[in-house]
Design a protein around this motif. Sequence first.
Motif, PDB file in Angstrom:
ATOM      1  N   ASP A  32      52.090  56.369  55.113  1.00 35.86           N
ATOM      2  CA  ASP A  32      53.417  55.808  54.852  1.00 35.86           C
ATOM      3  C   ASP A  32      53.553  54.428  55.504  1.00 35.86           C
ATOM      4  O   ASP A  32      53.115  54.212  56.647  1.00 35.86           O
ATOM      5  CB  ASP A  32      54.499  56.728  55.402  1.00 35.86           C
ATOM      6  N   TYR A  33      54.177  53.525  54.757  1.00 35.80           N
ATOM      7  CA  TYR A  33      54.442  52.177  55.244  1.00 35.80           C
ATOM      8  C   TYR A  33      55.870  51.785  54.891  1.00 35.80           C
ATOM      9  O   TYR A  33      56.507  52.391  54.019  1.00 35.80           O
ATOM     10  CB  TYR A  33      53.491  51.155  54.596  1.00 35.80           C
ATOM     11  N   THR A  34      56.355  50.734  55.540  1.00 35.67           N
ATOM     12  CA  THR A  34      57.628  50.113  55.179  1.00 35.67           C
ATOM     13  C   THR A  34      57.339  48.744  54.601  1.00 35.67           C
ATOM     14  O   THR A  34      56.599  47.956  55.205  1.00 35.67           O
ATOM     15  CB  THR A  34      58.544  49.976  56.419  1.00 35.67           C
ATOM     16  N   ILE A  35      57.908  48.453  53.449  1.00 35.37           N
ATOM     17  CA  ILE A  35      57.659  47.154  52.819  1.00 35.37           C
ATOM     18  C   ILE A  35      58.320  46.057  53.647  1.00 35.37           C
ATOM     19  O   ILE A  35      59.522  46.048  53.861  1.00 35.37           O
ATOM     20  CB  ILE A  35      58.196  47.125  51.374  1.00 35.37           C
ATOM     21  N   GLY A  36      57.489  45.110  54.103  1.00 41.25           N
ATOM     22  CA  GLY A  36      57.994  44.012  54.923  1.00 41.25           C
ATOM     23  C   GLY A  36      58.274  42.752  54.131  1.00 41.25           C
ATOM     24  O   GLY A  36      59.017  41.869  54.576  1.00 41.25           O
ATOM     25  N   GLN A  49      62.569  36.856  41.371  1.00 42.47           N
ATOM     26  CA  GLN A  49      63.446  37.877  41.934  1.00 42.47           C
ATOM     27  C   GLN A  49      63.782  38.947  40.894  1.00 42.47           C
ATOM     28  O   GLN A  49      63.868  40.137  41.207  1.00 42.47           O
ATOM     29  CB  GLN A  49      64.730  37.232  42.472  1.00 42.47           C
ATOM     30  N   ALA A  50      63.961  38.510  39.649  1.00 46.15           N
ATOM     31  CA  ALA A  50      64.245  39.473  38.586  1.00 46.15           C
ATOM     32  C   ALA A  50      63.065  40.406  38.379  1.00 46.15           C
ATOM     33  O   ALA A  50      63.234  41.608  38.140  1.00 46.15           O
ATOM     34  CB  ALA A  50      64.577  38.734  37.288  1.00 46.15           C
ATOM     35  N   LEU A  51      61.852  39.871  38.479  1.00 44.04           N
ATOM     36  CA  LEU A  51      60.655  40.687  38.311  1.00 44.04           C
ATOM     37  C   LEU A  51      60.493  41.694  39.441  1.00 44.04           C
ATOM     38  O   LEU A  51      60.060  42.826  39.226  1.00 44.04           O
ATOM     39  CB  LEU A  51      59.424  39.790  38.216  1.00 44.04           C
ATOM     40  N   ILE A  52      60.849  41.286  40.644  1.00 43.85           N
ATOM     41  CA  ILE A  52      60.797  42.223  41.784  1.00 43.85           C
ATOM     42  C   ILE A  52      61.783  43.370  41.556  1.00 43.85           C
ATOM     43  O   ILE A  52      61.470  44.533  41.806  1.00 43.85           O
ATOM     44  CB  ILE A  52      61.108  41.482  43.110  1.00 43.85           C
ATOM     45  N   VAL A  59      62.284  45.256  49.838  1.00 46.03           N
ATOM     46  CA  VAL A  59      61.989  45.115  51.262  1.00 46.03           C
ATOM     47  C   VAL A  59      62.753  46.186  52.044  1.00 46.03           C
ATOM     48  O   VAL A  59      63.940  46.418  51.803  1.00 46.03           O
ATOM     49  CB  VAL A  59      62.371  43.702  51.764  1.00 46.03           C
ATOM     50  N   GLY A  60      62.072  46.844  52.967  1.00 40.82           N
ATOM     51  CA  GLY A  60      62.682  47.911  53.747  1.00 40.82           C
ATOM     52  C   GLY A  60      62.417  49.295  53.178  1.00 40.82           C
ATOM     53  O   GLY A  60      62.671  50.304  53.831  1.00 40.82           O
ATOM     54  N   PHE A 100      52.911  44.211  53.297  1.00 37.80           N
ATOM     55  CA  PHE A 100      53.378  43.060  52.527  1.00 37.80           C
ATOM     56  C   PHE A 100      52.621  43.040  51.198  1.00 37.80           C
ATOM     57  O   PHE A 100      51.387  43.080  51.174  1.00 37.80           O
ATOM     58  CB  PHE A 100      53.150  41.770  53.318  1.00 37.80           C
ATOM     59  N   LEU A 101      53.382  42.999  50.117  1.00 37.66           N
ATOM     60  CA  LEU A 101      52.816  43.160  48.787  1.00 37.66           C
ATOM     61  C   LEU A 101      52.941  41.887  47.954  1.00 37.66           C
ATOM     62  O   LEU A 101      53.883  41.110  48.133  1.00 37.66           O
ATOM     63  CB  LEU A 101      53.522  44.301  48.048  1.00 37.66           C
ATOM     64  N   ASP A 102      51.983  41.704  47.056  1.00 38.25           N
ATOM     65  CA  ASP A 102      52.055  40.607  46.090  1.00 38.25           C
ATOM     66  C   ASP A 102      51.917  41.193  44.695  1.00 38.25           C
ATOM     67  O   ASP A 102      50.953  41.901  44.389  1.00 38.25           O
ATOM     68  CB  ASP A 102      50.940  39.588  46.322  1.00 38.25           C
ATOM     69  N   ILE A 103      52.910  40.903  43.852  1.00 32.13           N
ATOM     70  CA  ILE A 103      52.861  41.324  42.452  1.00 32.13           C
ATOM     71  C   ILE A 103      52.194  40.194  41.671  1.00 32.13           C
ATOM     72  O   ILE A 103      52.765  39.123  41.494  1.00 32.13           O
ATOM     73  CB  ILE A 103      54.280  41.582  41.898  1.00 32.13           C
TER      74      ILE A 103
END
Length: 209
Positions: A32-36, A49-52, A59-60, A100-103
């Motif tokens: 388990d992780y928390t998205i930073g 932002q719309a794509l996210i 985040v969180g 930390f993720l990159d789409i």
Amino acid sequence: MRLKLLLLLVIIVLTAEKSFSQFDVNYDSPKDYTIGGITVSGIKYLNKQALIQISGLRVGQKITVPGDEITRSIEKLWKQGLFSDVSIGITDISDDDKIFLDIKLEERPKINKVLYKGVRSGEKEDLNEKIKVIPGTKVTEHVLTKTKNIITEHYYDKGFYNVDVRIVEQPDTMMQNVENLVINVDKGKKVKIQNITPEGNEQITDKKI
């Protein structure tokens, strides 16, 4: 249709696994992780932002890696029909288990021109008015299928019942991420009705029918 969806899901899972391979992610022991943080790369014209928001990630949010959250996010982005490639990778993992993720997205090419083969000049104008594909339209499966169906129906109404329509995507050498659609039309032979034979008519003659 079911086979196509199954193949898509397999691609999504493999893409997610490949994206995480650069980090020490144990596929046998999900963690388990928390998205930073979330970034978007590979696009020029769409709102990041719309794509996210479409991805469903935020985040969180707590996620499991490997896990269903990433797979579902990739699937949501695929369903938009705007991309030829979708993957989500890890850019960093902190000591306090923040991930930390990159789409990463690859936009589908845009249409520059529509070219015809096997069609007379006068017919091209009629077809263009019906398909209404304008320069700048993204090349999606929906656009290709709709275009093929419209052209097929156009010639079917004219008596060409064996028409064959093939659309070839041809990259434009002068512009990046742009294609020309080459539409090959084989009308086949026109079908004509020679005889009509009525059956079961008792009150009216065949000639009157």
